[in-house]
Design a protein around this motif. Structure first.
Motif, short mmCIF file in Angstrom:
data_model
loop_
_atom_site.label_atom_id
_atom_site.label_comp_id
_atom_site.label_asym_id
_atom_site.label_seq_id
_atom_site.Cartn_x
_atom_site.Cartn_y
_atom_site.Cartn_z
N TYR A 119 0.71 -1.14 -0.09
CA TYR A 119 0.13 -0.01 -0.19
C TYR A 119 0.75 1.29 -0.07
CZ TYR A 119 -4.13 -2.98 1.44
OH TYR A 119 -4.71 -3.93 1.83
N ALA A 120 0.61 2.18 -0.80
CA ALA A 120 1.14 3.54 -0.94
C ALA A 120 0.60 4.46 -1.95
CB ALA A 120 2.76 3.05 -1.62
N ASP A 121 1.10 5.47 -2.11
CA ASP A 121 0.62 6.52 -3.06
C ASP A 121 0.53 5.95 -4.53
OD1 ASP A 121 0.02 8.60 -4.56
OD2 ASP A 121 1.66 10.08 -3.65
N MET A 122 -0.44 5.72 -5.03
CA MET A 122 -0.60 5.32 -6.32
C MET A 122 -0.21 6.23 -7.58
SD MET A 122 -4.16 3.01 -6.10
CE MET A 122 -4.09 2.33 -7.69
N ASP A 123 0.11 7.57 -7.28
CA ASP A 123 0.82 8.28 -8.24
C ASP A 123 2.25 8.03 -8.15
OD1 ASP A 123 -1.60 9.31 -8.92
OD2 ASP A 123 -1.29 10.84 -7.65
N LYS A 124 2.87 7.46 -7.18
CA LYS A 124 4.32 6.98 -7.14
C LYS A 124 4.54 5.60 -7.21
CE LYS A 124 5.33 11.55 -6.31
NZ LYS A 124 6.46 12.48 -7.12
N ALA A 125 3.70 4.75 -6.90
CA ALA A 125 4.15 3.23 -6.87
C ALA A 125 3.08 2.52 -7.41
CB ALA A 125 4.28 3.03 -5.33
N LYS A 126 3.45 1.52 -8.05
CA LYS A 126 2.36 0.54 -8.80
C LYS A 126 1.92 -0.55 -7.62
CE LYS A 126 4.94 0.16 -13.17
NZ LYS A 126 5.58 -0.71 -13.98
N VAL A 127 0.80 -0.28 -7.25
CA VAL A 127 0.10 -1.07 -6.21
C VAL A 127 -1.10 -1.81 -6.98
CG1 VAL A 127 -1.53 -0.76 -4.11
CG2 VAL A 127 0.29 1.05 -4.44
N PRO A 128 -1.06 -3.10 -6.93
CA PRO A 128 -1.89 -4.13 -7.61
C PRO A 128 -3.17 -4.17 -7.00
CG PRO A 128 -0.36 -5.29 -6.19
CD PRO A 128 -0.05 -3.86 -5.99
N VAL A 129 -4.07 -3.20 -7.00
CA VAL A 129 -5.25 -3.29 -6.32
C VAL A 129 -6.22 -4.09 -6.81
CG1 VAL A 129 -7.42 -1.76 -5.80
CG2 VAL A 129 -5.11 -0.55 -5.65
N ASN A 130 -6.50 -4.40 -7.82
CA ASN A 130 -7.53 -5.32 -8.57
C ASN A 130 -7.02 -6.71 -8.35
OD1 ASN A 130 -8.90 -2.95 -9.92
ND2 ASN A 130 -7.85 -3.39 -11.87
N GLU A 131 -5.63 -6.77 -8.11
CA GLU A 131 -5.40 -8.49 -7.80
C GLU A 131 -5.50 -8.57 -6.33
OE1 GLU A 131 -3.55 -6.37 -9.53
OE2 GLU A 131 -3.15 -7.18 -11.48
N LEU A 132 -4.91 -7.65 -5.78
CA LEU A 132 -5.00 -7.77 -4.14
C LEU A 132 -6.65 -8.25 -3.62
CD1 LEU A 132 -2.80 -5.06 -2.86
CD2 LEU A 132 -2.48 -7.24 -2.74
N ILE A 133 -7.68 -7.23 -4.43
CA ILE A 133 -9.24 -7.60 -3.77
C ILE A 133 -9.82 -8.54 -4.76
CG2 ILE A 133 -9.03 -5.14 -2.79
CD1 ILE A 133 -10.72 -4.37 -5.18
N SER A 134 -9.08 -9.29 -5.64
CA SER A 134 -9.84 -10.17 -6.34
C SER A 134 -10.29 -11.57 -5.54
CB SER A 134 -8.93 -10.59 -7.63
OG SER A 134 -7.76 -11.48 -7.11
N LYS A 135 -11.41 -12.31 -6.00
CA LYS A 135 -11.50 -13.24 -5.19
C LYS A 135 -10.54 -14.45 -5.46
CE LYS A 135 -15.73 -11.84 -3.90
NZ LYS A 135 -16.04 -11.73 -2.53
N ALA A 136 -10.02 -14.57 -6.92
CA ALA A 136 -8.78 -15.66 -7.09
C ALA A 136 -7.55 -15.39 -6.14
CB ALA A 136 -8.57 -15.38 -8.46
N TYR A 137 -7.15 -14.06 -6.02
CA TYR A 137 -6.10 -14.07 -4.98
C TYR A 137 -6.57 -14.28 -3.58
CZ TYR A 137 -2.58 -11.64 -2.22
OH TYR A 137 -1.41 -11.58 -1.40
N ALA A 138 -8.04 -14.14 -3.04
CA ALA A 138 -8.13 -14.53 -1.79
C ALA A 138 -8.23 -16.09 -1.60
CB ALA A 138 -9.45 -14.07 -1.51
N ALA A 139 -8.69 -16.97 -2.68
CA ALA A 139 -8.69 -18.23 -2.67
C ALA A 139 -7.18 -18.98 -2.56
CB ALA A 139 -9.14 -18.67 -4.06
N ARG A 140 -6.17 -18.18 -3.19
CA ARG A 140 -4.86 -18.84 -2.99
C ARG A 140 -4.51 -18.41 -1.38
NH1 ARG A 140 -3.77 -15.69 -7.62
NH2 ARG A 140 -2.09 -14.53 -6.75
N ARG A 141 -4.70 -17.25 -0.91
CA ARG A 141 -4.33 -16.88 0.29
C ARG A 141 -4.95 -17.74 1.45
NH1 ARG A 141 0.13 -14.62 1.95
NH2 ARG A 141 -0.68 -12.47 3.15
N GLN A 142 -6.35 -18.12 1.11
CA GLN A 142 -7.22 -18.79 1.89
C GLN A 142 -6.58 -20.11 2.44
OE1 GLN A 142 -10.24 -19.29 4.23
NE2 GLN A 142 -10.58 -18.01 2.56
N LYS A 143 -5.59 -20.66 1.61
CA LYS A 143 -4.93 -21.89 2.09
C LYS A 143 -4.01 -21.89 3.18
CE LYS A 143 -5.10 -23.63 -2.87
NZ LYS A 143 -4.34 -23.81 -4.01
#
Length: 577
Positions: free
Chosen positions: A340-364
């Motif tokens: 998490y950071a200023d998105m004007d200055k850093a590449k923050v993968p927001v869509n991936e972080l809040i995706s159901k697919a990513y949650a399924a991987r982290r769920q394990k």
């Protein structure tokens, strides 16, 4: 769709009756629909009204919002007025020297808008500057912790885009309380007293906020004529009085005199940003937060991790439900610390972080029988504070949060301006490889987050939980209380909360090793606590404080009703008419 049915003016005494619950007695049918399982933790009735509602952390601010609504202003007008009053009556938490974020539901366009009114670091602030002076971290107080205050520009942006009343009218209640004085309320008096020594160490702060060297006590009438003058300058000349006029010049002069990096030119360059809120769907409810530099998406990540589990059957306060919520928090906050950071200055993968697919991987990584003692960030890429909410009879609503960060922010009042400057700059990392590393003109990581919930494309809940790192985990707890455990809008905030103090801070500095500590309020059973400990959690029963402060308005479009809740952990009140 609107909520308005008739436009009667209701005197303030009726508002106070609503707040106390007297005028809500006849609404048991409405409350029962929101609370199917009966009250368990409620301190008072939810407030029910039709024409408008405000829920803030201090009754004078709630009343100011209602007066603006009754005079013909809309929810956004009322929120600006209430926020300005809070800067007077709760000065340790917020004010003109802090930042602001908001989510607005606009009834006309039937959509949500996000405002990021947080400020940036001074252009003279570099990692090299701090390293040369022997700093491993940016100081948490003092002039080196400053970033540009975004609050006043936030007011201007909100009013210009969605407001309907002149700024001078909206700031009039705050000017009145600053000039004539206000009686200090109980919890605010305690917070003020806790900052007494720090304020006393800075001559300008002591002169502004202490009386004969002491913080005001409960019921003392406190006046702040310097703040009244600053507010009047903005009321008369607009936001440029703050960012390009006398106030900016005074801040720059004071900064230079105490060794700060903030200059008048930094204020002149400030601009807020309109952003698109992001959401996840949790059991049919669309939960909306703002994207970073704030931490709102941590709540969305946690909800994604919890959705596969039947929390309702487990029950509120059960060891099973608490364990899952704590483990989800650990994983989300590890990502928070890395990405998490200023998105004007850093590449923050927001869509991936809040995706159901990513949650399924982290769920394990969540073991239902054992606490995770060493949570780590995922790989999503194949790459002191006030909260308030206002809704009006036309269907508009605003979720707004505003803060100085620590109590009285940096501890410094610049000259005779009457407000403290925030210390948000201390959240930057002095690590060149970190996404949240200090850079000139960059927004720091932020803890303050407004939230909103829609259902079937209609507004359902405007809410927030103030309190630093508690906020995202607090959002999840009150939402689960309502959606999974059947609580109404008041009980969802009254119910006991836990707070996990985890392994990583947003600066990348370790706060605690391993799985951290779970602090719990009274109200959870000894049986549940013992079961959590058996799973490997370190649980501490905490004294009051540190669990945030919640305000919310449930928007019942179908019945044309607003239902408000206000946290007993604060001095606040939900008021309606």
């Amino acid at each position: 769709m609107t909520l308005r049915h008739s436009p009667p003016f209701v005197p303030l005494i009726t508002l106070l009756l609503l707040w106390s619950g007297i005028a809500v007695m006849s609404s048991s049918k409405i409350l029962a629909a929101d609370r199917p399982h009966g009250p368990r933790h409620k301190t008072r009735s939810a407030v029910v009204a039709r024409e408008g509602m405000a829920a803030t952390s201090q009754p004078l601010a709630s009343a100011a919002a209602i007066r603006i609504l009754q005079a013909g202003g809309n929810a956004i007008d009322a929120a600006i007025a209430a926020d300005a009053v809070l800067g007077v009556v709760e000065p340790m938490s917020c004010g003109m020297g802090g930042d602001l974020f908001a989510i607005v539901w606009d009834a006309k366009s039937r959509r949500l808008y996000g405002l990021n009114a947080s400020g940036r670091s001074p252009r003279a602030a570099t990692i090299a500057y701090f390293r040369q002076r022997g700093h491993d971290q940016i100081p948490t107080s003092g002039p080196l912790s400053w970033s540009v205050p975004g609050c006043v520009d936030g007011w201007d942006q909100l009013r210009s885009r969605f407001g309907s009343r002149p700024l001078a009218e909206l700031l009039a209640p705050a000017i009145h309380y600053a000039e004539a004085g206000f009686p200090v309320s109980e919890i605010i008096a305690g917070d003020w007293r806790a900052s007494e020594r720090a304020l006393g160490a800075v001559p300008t702060s002591a002169a502004c906020y202490l009386v004969d060297g002491h913080a005001p006590r409960v019921g003392d009438v406190f006046r702040n004529p310097d703040l009244a003058r600053s507010l009047r300058l903005v009321a008369d000349s607009g936001r440029d009085a703050f960012y390009r006029g006398a106030i900016a010049e005074a801040i720059g002069t004071y900064s230079q005199s105490v060794g700060g990096l903030l200059a008048a030119e930094d204020l002149a360059a400030h601009a807020s940003s309109w952003v698109d809120p992001v959401s996840v769907n949790y059991r049919g409810y669309d939960v909306w937060e703002l994207p970073p530099n704030g931490q709102g998406i941590a709540a969305l990540q946690m909800l994604n991790l919890l959705e596969p589990h039947d929390l309702k059957t487990m029950g509120f306060g059960s060891a099973e439900a608490l364990h899952l919520m704590i483990e989800a928090k650990k994983l989300a906050y590890e990502d928070r610390a890395r990405y998490y950071a200023d998105m004007d200055k850093a590449k923050v993968p927001v869509n991936e972080l809040i995706s159901k697919a990513y949650a399924a991987r982290r769920q394990k990584l969540i073991d239902p029988a054992k606490a995770n003692a060493g949570p780590v960030p995922g790989e999503p890429l194949q790459a002191d504070t006030i909260y308030m909410t206002v809704a009006d009879g036309q269907g508009n609503a605003i979720s707004l949060i505003q803060s100085n960060f620590n109590g009285f922010g940096s501890g410094h009042v610049p000259g005779k301006l009457g407000f403290a400057l925030q210390n948000r700059g201390c959240l930057f990392a002095l690590d060149e490889s970190h996404a949240n590393r200090l850079e000139p003109g960059k927004r720091p990581f932020h803890t303050i987050i407004p939230a909103f919930v829609t259902r079937d494309g209609k507004p359902w809940l405007s809410f927030g939980v103030m309190g630093g790192d508690m906020q995202a985990q607090g959002h999840v707890q009150v939402l689960c209380n309502m959606i999974d455990f059947g609580m109404d809008v008041q009980e969802a905030g009254d119910a006991p909360r836990f707070r996990h103090l985890g392994s990583s801070e947003p600066t990348g500095q370790p706060a605690a090793q391993g799985g951290g500590t779970v602090t719990v309020e009274s109200g959870f059973s000894d049986e549940a606590i013992r079961a959590l400990e058996a799973k490997g959690h370190k649980v501490v029963k905490a004294q009051p404080g540190g669990f945030g402060g919640y305000q919310a308005i449930r928007i019942d479009i179908d019945r044309g009703v607003l239902i408000g809740g206000s946290d007993p952990r604060k001095d606040g009140a939900a008021m309606g008419y």
